[in-house]
Design a protein around this motif. Structure first.
Motif, mmCIF file in Angstrom:
data_model
loop_
_atom_site.group_PDB
_atom_site.id
_atom_site.type_symbol
_atom_site.label_atom_id
_atom_site.label_comp_id
_atom_site.label_asym_id
_atom_site.label_seq_id
_atom_site.Cartn_x
_atom_site.Cartn_y
_atom_site.Cartn_z
ATOM 1 N N MET A 1 0.832 -1.212 0.000
ATOM 2 C CA MET A 1 0.000 0.000 0.000
ATOM 3 C C MET A 1 0.865 1.261 0.000
ATOM 4 N N THR A 2 1.890 1.247 0.850
ATOM 5 C CA THR A 2 2.767 2.407 0.929
ATOM 6 C C THR A 2 3.572 2.588 -0.347
ATOM 7 N N GLY A 3 4.030 1.440 -0.926
ATOM 8 C CA GLY A 3 4.794 1.514 -2.165
ATOM 9 C C GLY A 3 3.973 2.088 -3.287
ATOM 10 N N ASN A 4 2.717 1.713 -3.415
ATOM 11 C CA ASN A 4 1.851 2.248 -4.464
ATOM 12 C C ASN A 4 1.585 3.730 -4.266
ATOM 13 N N PHE A 5 1.592 4.143 -2.994
ATOM 14 C CA PHE A 5 1.294 5.546 -2.687
ATOM 15 C C PHE A 5 2.456 6.458 -3.069
ATOM 16 N N SER A 6 3.670 5.964 -2.904
ATOM 17 C CA SER A 6 4.835 6.820 -3.108
ATOM 18 C C SER A 6 5.335 6.835 -4.549
ATOM 19 N N GLN A 7 5.030 5.780 -5.319
ATOM 20 C CA GLN A 7 5.513 5.684 -6.679
ATOM 21 C C GLN A 7 4.451 6.182 -7.671
ATOM 22 N N PRO A 8 4.884 6.757 -8.808
ATOM 23 C CA PRO A 8 3.930 7.190 -9.820
ATOM 24 C C PRO A 8 3.112 6.015 -10.350
ATOM 25 N N VAL A 9 1.827 6.234 -10.544
ATOM 26 C CA VAL A 9 0.923 5.215 -11.051
ATOM 27 C C VAL A 9 0.380 5.681 -12.391
ATOM 28 N N VAL A 10 0.426 4.827 -13.406
ATOM 29 C CA VAL A 10 -0.040 5.191 -14.732
ATOM 30 C C VAL A 10 -1.557 5.082 -14.802
ATOM 31 N N GLN A 11 -2.200 6.183 -15.169
ATOM 32 C CA GLN A 11 -3.647 6.232 -15.325
ATOM 33 C C GLN A 11 -3.942 6.881 -16.673
ATOM 34 N N LEU A 12 -5.192 7.268 -16.888
ATOM 35 C CA LEU A 12 -5.586 7.993 -18.087
ATOM 36 C C LEU A 12 -6.003 9.405 -17.722
ATOM 37 N N CYS A 13 -5.732 10.356 -18.613
ATOM 38 C CA CYS A 13 -6.159 11.741 -18.363
ATOM 39 C C CYS A 13 -7.683 11.831 -18.309
ATOM 40 N N TYR A 14 -8.338 11.114 -19.226
ATOM 41 C CA TYR A 14 -9.801 11.064 -19.257
ATOM 42 C C TYR A 14 -10.201 9.586 -19.267
ATOM 43 N N GLU A 15 -10.691 9.114 -18.155
ATOM 44 C CA GLU A 15 -10.947 7.679 -17.982
ATOM 45 C C GLU A 15 -11.960 7.128 -18.981
ATOM 46 N N ASN A 16 -12.968 7.921 -19.344
ATOM 47 C CA ASN A 16 -14.054 7.424 -20.180
ATOM 48 C C ASN A 16 -13.991 7.926 -21.622
ATOM 49 N N VAL A 17 -12.801 8.365 -22.053
ATOM 50 C CA VAL A 17 -12.654 8.905 -23.400
ATOM 51 C C VAL A 17 -11.678 8.029 -24.178
ATOM 52 N N ASN A 18 -12.092 7.594 -25.361
ATOM 53 C CA ASN A 18 -11.210 6.805 -26.216
ATOM 54 C C ASN A 18 -10.045 7.660 -26.707
ATOM 55 N N GLY A 19 -8.875 7.092 -26.736
ATOM 56 C CA GLY A 19 -7.698 7.820 -27.202
ATOM 57 C C GLY A 19 -7.154 8.798 -26.188
ATOM 58 N N SER A 20 -7.472 8.597 -24.897
ATOM 59 C CA SER A 20 -6.963 9.497 -23.860
ATOM 60 C C SER A 20 -5.468 9.282 -23.651
ATOM 61 N N CYS A 21 -4.774 10.356 -23.307
ATOM 62 C CA CYS A 21 -3.348 10.259 -22.993
ATOM 63 C C CYS A 21 -3.153 9.549 -21.655
ATOM 64 N N LEU A 22 -1.980 8.967 -21.486
ATOM 65 C CA LEU A 22 -1.628 8.371 -20.204
ATOM 66 C C LEU A 22 -1.291 9.455 -19.197
ATOM 67 N N LYS A 23 -1.630 9.200 -17.965
ATOM 68 C CA LYS A 23 -1.387 10.167 -16.887
ATOM 69 C C LYS A 23 -0.494 9.541 -15.835
ATOM 70 N N THR A 24 0.537 10.253 -15.443
ATOM 71 C CA THR A 24 1.412 9.804 -14.360
ATOM 72 C C THR A 24 0.975 10.487 -13.077
ATOM 73 N N SER A 25 0.384 9.718 -12.190
ATOM 74 C CA SER A 25 -0.164 10.283 -10.954
ATOM 75 C C SER A 25 0.832 10.112 -9.812
ATOM 76 N N TYR A 26 1.184 11.205 -9.171
ATOM 77 C CA TYR A 26 2.119 11.175 -8.056
ATOM 78 C C TYR A 26 1.366 11.144 -6.730
ATOM 79 N N SER A 27 2.091 10.852 -5.677
ATOM 80 C CA SER A 27 1.481 10.848 -4.344
ATOM 81 C C SER A 27 1.029 12.262 -3.990
ATOM 82 N N SER A 28 0.108 12.339 -3.076
ATOM 83 C CA SER A 28 -0.441 13.646 -2.686
ATOM 84 C C SER A 28 0.639 14.559 -2.123
#
Length: 342
Positions: A1-28
């Protein structure tokens, strides 16, 4: 849990949009630090340069051709803080562009135009200082308000025309169609620039910088010679005209040294970005995104540094800030207040 919180997680800029760019989400915590650092730079660029412009325009004692150039430079840096840095801050932290494709092009255009405008202003300021130091008594007749106006006009018109040509004609990405297609996604604002335009960018940075280095080298050489001459003649009685010339020369040398610090700060801030873009264009765009962002923000922070340099070296600027922040400028006769020591 802590490791996932501290490391960047790859998501999408727009979750429900086709062709969305990848998003690198950092810890708060990381996001809070980045927003604080970038937001501070943007706020400092806006408030500091606004104080410079207000000081020069309000106080009549500061109405000189050289100071009008400084005020115009501050306007360019102010616009970087208003139109470029806040949106780049969101892009850098969120790794997504949420402001639309049309504003992406406008943002990139403003980025290039205002930053090159700063460079051109600094180049003309170095020319102004060179004339002032080499011939301080004739300087007022050479660098007049009209000459300053021409320099300011060139410093604004050329960068605006150039940035418009780069980003609104499509010429900058000629030969990079495959790369542009690969980078195209919803939530992205990656502008591809081909090798030809990168070389032009480099020359636009290198030539004015070379002019500034050459002129300031001559300025400091002349200043040293003048200081030796003054020291050698200090024991001899001098006429009032010679004394006045010495005082004027000393004042101009001090101003040149201060603006020399400004030029050095500009080169240190912009050199990493200029080298990075040059290497990237000829090495197949291999630079990691975080290196590019670091270089960008080093360059952006230059817009916040100039008011700090003025505050450190110019007593008149510190006095003007006190008068502005205290509300004294709202009084009817405040524009005639003396900012220089008697």
């Amino acid at each position: 849990m802590t490791g996932n919180f501290s490391q960047p997680v790859v998501q999408l800029c727009y979750e429900n949009v086709n062709g969305s760019c990848l998003k690198t989400s950092y810890s708060s915590g990381s996001r809070a630090i980045l927003y604080t650092v970038f937001g501070f730079g943007s706020s400092l660029a806006v408030s500091g340069n606004l104080l410079v412009v207000t000081s020069v325009l309000h106080f009549k004692q500061l109405h000189s051709p050289a100071n009008f150039l400084i005020a115009s430079l501050a306007c360019a840096d102010f616009l970087v803080g208003v139109t470029v840095m806040p949106f780049s801050m969101v892009r850098s932290v969120e790794s997504c562009w949420y402001f639309g494709a049309k504003f992406c092009a406008l943002h990139s255009c403003c980025d290039v135009a205002f930053c090159y405008s700063s460079l051109f202003h600094l180049c003309f300021i170095s020319i102004d200082r060179y004339i002032a130091v080499t011939d301080p008594l004739v300087y007022p007749t050479k660098f007049t308000v009209s000459v300053s106006g021409i320099c300011i006009s060139i410093s604004w018109i050329l960068p605006l025309v150039y940035s418009g040509a780069v980003f609104y004609t499509g010429a900058s990405d000629d030969g990079l169609e495959d790369l542009v297609s690969a980078l195209s996604c919803v939530g992205g604002c990656q502008i591809a620039v081909n090798q030809d335009w990168v070389l032009i960018d480099f020359l636009l940075f290198f030539i004015p910088t070379l002019v500034m280095i050459t002129l300031y080298s001559k300025i400091f050489l002349i200043a040293k010679q003048q200081a030796i001459k003054i020291e050698a003649t200090s024991s001899k009685p001098e006429s009032s005209s010679e004394s006045y010339k010495a005082r004027v020369a000393k004042r101009e040398r001090k101003a040149a040294k201060t603006l020399g610090v400004t030029v050095v700060a500009f080169m240190i801030s912009w050199l990493p970005y200029t080298i990075e873009t040059l290497i990237d264009a000829f090495m197949g765009f291999i630079t990691p995104a975080y290196i590019y962002e670091i270089c960008c923000w080093c360059a952006y922070y230059n817009s916040a540094m100039n008011p700090l340099i003025y505050g450190l070296f110019y007593p008149w600027f510190r006095k003007a800030i006190k008068l502005i922040l205290s509300g004294e400028v709202l009084k009817g006769n405040s524009s005639t207040i003396s900012l220089f020591p008697e």
